[in-house]
Scaffold this motif. Structure first.
Motif, PDB file in Angstrom:
ATOM      1  N   GLY A  18       0.801  -1.201   0.000  1.00 40.54           N
ATOM      2  CA  GLY A  18       0.000   0.000   0.000  1.00 40.54           C
ATOM      3  C   GLY A  18       0.841   1.262   0.000  1.00 40.54           C
ATOM      4  N   PRO A  19       0.182   2.422   0.003  1.00 37.08           N
ATOM      5  CA  PRO A  19       0.920   3.689   0.004  1.00 37.08           C
ATOM      6  C   PRO A  19       1.648   3.949   1.311  1.00 37.08           C
ATOM      7  CG  PRO A  19      -1.433   4.070   0.285  1.00 37.08           C
ATOM      8  CD  PRO A  19      -1.272   2.604  -0.022  1.00 37.08           C
ATOM      9  N   TYR A 140      -9.340  -2.094   2.528  1.00 34.59           N
ATOM     10  CA  TYR A 140      -8.664  -0.885   2.026  1.00 34.59           C
ATOM     11  C   TYR A 140      -9.711  -0.057   1.300  1.00 34.59           C
ATOM     12  CZ  TYR A 140      -5.403   2.156  -0.430  1.00 34.59           C
ATOM     13  OH  TYR A 140      -4.728   3.256  -0.911  1.00 34.59           O
ATOM     14  N   GLY A 141     -10.148   1.025   1.938  1.00 35.47           N
ATOM     15  CA  GLY A 141     -11.261   1.795   1.392  1.00 35.47           C
ATOM     16  C   GLY A 141     -12.507   0.936   1.420  1.00 35.47           C
ATOM     17  N   ASP A 142     -13.115   0.764   0.254  1.00 35.41           N
ATOM     18  CA  ASP A 142     -14.319  -0.058   0.149  1.00 35.41           C
ATOM     19  C   ASP A 142     -14.026  -1.451  -0.410  1.00 35.41           C
ATOM     20  OD1 ASP A 142     -15.924   2.013   1.083  1.00 35.41           O
ATOM     21  OD2 ASP A 142     -16.231   2.836  -0.935  1.00 35.41           O
ATOM     22  N   THR A 235      -5.906  -1.403  -6.761  1.00 29.35           N
ATOM     23  CA  THR A 235      -7.138  -0.740  -6.329  1.00 29.35           C
ATOM     24  C   THR A 235      -6.844   0.614  -5.706  1.00 29.35           C
ATOM     25  OG1 THR A 235      -9.082  -0.911  -4.881  1.00 29.35           O
ATOM     26  CG2 THR A 235      -7.062  -1.978  -4.119  1.00 29.35           C
ATOM     27  N   ASP A 236      -7.765   1.548  -5.928  1.00 24.41           N
ATOM     28  CA  ASP A 236      -7.696   2.849  -5.264  1.00 24.41           C
ATOM     29  C   ASP A 236      -8.619   2.895  -4.052  1.00 24.41           C
ATOM     30  OD1 ASP A 236     -10.188   2.824  -6.429  1.00 24.41           O
ATOM     31  OD2 ASP A 236      -9.886   4.605  -7.679  1.00 24.41           O
ATOM     32  N   GLY A 237      -9.153   1.733  -3.674  1.00 23.47           N
ATOM     33  CA  GLY A 237     -10.082   1.662  -2.558  1.00 23.47           C
ATOM     34  C   GLY A 237     -11.535   1.766  -2.980  1.00 23.47           C
ATOM     35  N   GLN A 238     -11.753   2.044  -4.260  1.00 18.47           N
ATOM     36  CA  GLN A 238     -13.116   2.140  -4.780  1.00 18.47           C
ATOM     37  C   GLN A 238     -13.345   1.098  -5.874  1.00 18.47           C
ATOM     38  OE1 GLN A 238     -15.393   4.272  -3.430  1.00 18.47           O
ATOM     39  NE2 GLN A 238     -13.796   4.897  -1.971  1.00 18.47           N
ATOM     40  N   SER A 239     -12.470   1.079  -6.840  1.00 19.06           N
ATOM     41  CA  SER A 239     -12.554   0.115  -7.936  1.00 19.06           C
ATOM     42  C   SER A 239     -11.244  -0.660  -7.988  1.00 19.06           C
ATOM     43  CB  SER A 239     -12.812   0.833  -9.260  1.00 19.06           C
ATOM     44  OG  SER A 239     -11.754   1.749  -9.529  1.00 19.06           O
ATOM     45  N   TYR A 240     -11.187  -1.654  -8.863  1.00 15.14           N
ATOM     46  CA  TYR A 240      -9.973  -2.457  -8.951  1.00 15.14           C
ATOM     47  C   TYR A 240      -9.785  -2.978 -10.369  1.00 15.14           C
ATOM     48  CZ  TYR A 240     -13.330  -6.320  -8.515  1.00 15.14           C
ATOM     49  OH  TYR A 240     -14.385  -7.173  -8.698  1.00 15.14           O
TER      50      TYR A 240
END
Length: 341
Positions: A18-19, A140-142, A235-240
């Protein structure tokens, strides 16, 4: 975040990169040396959390090398012990490092900066190396991931605890074995994508055809390291998005004529191999690993241990196998498949 389901053959190694966190779950097989080079090739310099789901050598095989090559802040293990040299090497590496050591328990939650780690299992030491596997939900996010190591019958214990088990990704338990990945567990998780880690043409027949068909009937996308190589989810926490090392298609019956027989197939093969219509059991002193897994409570790991412990003088001696106590022994005897000829 990137999640790398690393192709380590018939083993497990999953990297959450992750970041602001780096988490590695399991570290491949003991006779290989592919995890450390993979991590270095992907820019890993330190690890916030290293998890060994359970002490079998296909999961903790290279943990000692990881600890020796990277600055590891914390190590989690189930607490179950093994007598193997691999397990001893890992313990020695932990003790020689500056890493913190912890044995997580069901119901605990931990934040590693922007990652949330929820512990689903074990609630206590089980004495069963597979069923005592550390099982987790990463958030991670959603976007959510569930990993259960080699948990088998304890899937129902996880369900009964009433946790929120829904996840976008499920790493199939026990490399896609039919001793795990029950319909009830899949119904609780409701994954969009399932991923398994297994070696190409492995002798265990992973993933088992029953599981592949179950996923197909639920319209769950399936990826496997034996077919696709290393699999990376971004993933950005919303989509993947999902990226694979190579292309391939997993057929619902791709092992059907090789090693992926159902338990009934194993039983029928055993009956034929005895060359007698009056013999209707599995001789534990002579049966193959695949045939032994037809016996209740005997998964791949226990079958391998059984073979190492042969010969057995009677069925009662099956309690020598890790995780086979009096209760499971009674189940085996009631089933009537196991015998000593």
């Amino acid at each position: 975040m990137e999640v790398h389901f690393i192709d380590v053959g018939q083993g497990d190694a999953t990297l959450f990169l992750g970041p602001d966190f780096t988490i590695l779950v399991d570290a491949g097989r003991h006779e290989r040396n592919d995890v450390v080079p993979y991590l270095k090739n992907h820019g890993v310099s330190n690890i916030d959390l290293l998890i060994g789901t359970h002490p079998h050598a296909d999961h903790i095989g290279q943990m000692d090398k990881v600890i020796e090559n990277f600055d590891v802040a914390e190590v989690w293990m189930s607490g179950d012990e093994h007598t193997s040299q691999t397990f001893e090497r890992v313990l020695d590496a932990i003790l020689a490092s500056e890493a913190e050591y912890y044995e997580p328990r069901a119901g605990e939650t931990f934040h590693f900066n922007s990652a949330l780690v929820e512990v689903l299992h074990p609630e206590m030491l089980t004495g069963d190396l597979n069923d005592g596997s550390v099982s987790l939900r990463f958030v991670y996010g959603d976007v959510k991931f569930i990993l259960t190591g080699d948990v088998e019958h304890s899937e129902r214990d996880i369900i009964n605890r009433g946790y929120d088990l829904e996840a976008d990704f499920f790493q199939l338990g026990h490399h896609g074995s039919s001793t795990s990945n029950t319909q009830a567990f899949l119904d609780a998780i409701k994954p969009d994508v399932a991923i398994y880690s297994a070696g190409a043409n492995n002798s265990y027949g992973h993933p088992h055809v029953e599981v592949v068909n179950r996923l197909k009937n639920m319209d769950i996308l399936l990826y496997g390291t034996d077919i696709h190589g290393s699999i990376i989810v971004k993933t950005d926490g919303q989509s993947y998005t999902i990226h694979t090392e190579r292309n391939g298609t997993i057929q619902a019956d791709h092992n059907d004529n090789e090693q992926g027989e159902s338990k009934q197939d194993n039983v029928e093969e055993t009956r034929r191999s005895n060359n007698s219509s009056t013999v209707d059991c599995i001789d534990i002193n002579n049966a193959s690993l695949e045939q032994l897994t037809a016996i209740t409570h005997i998964g791949d790991a226990r079958a391998a241990e059984l073979i190492e412990l042969r010969p057995f003088q009677s069925i009662n001696k099956l309690t020598r196998i890790t995780g086979i106590g009096s209760g499971r022994l009674n189940d085996i005897k009631e089933e009537g498949l196991a015998c000593v000829n």
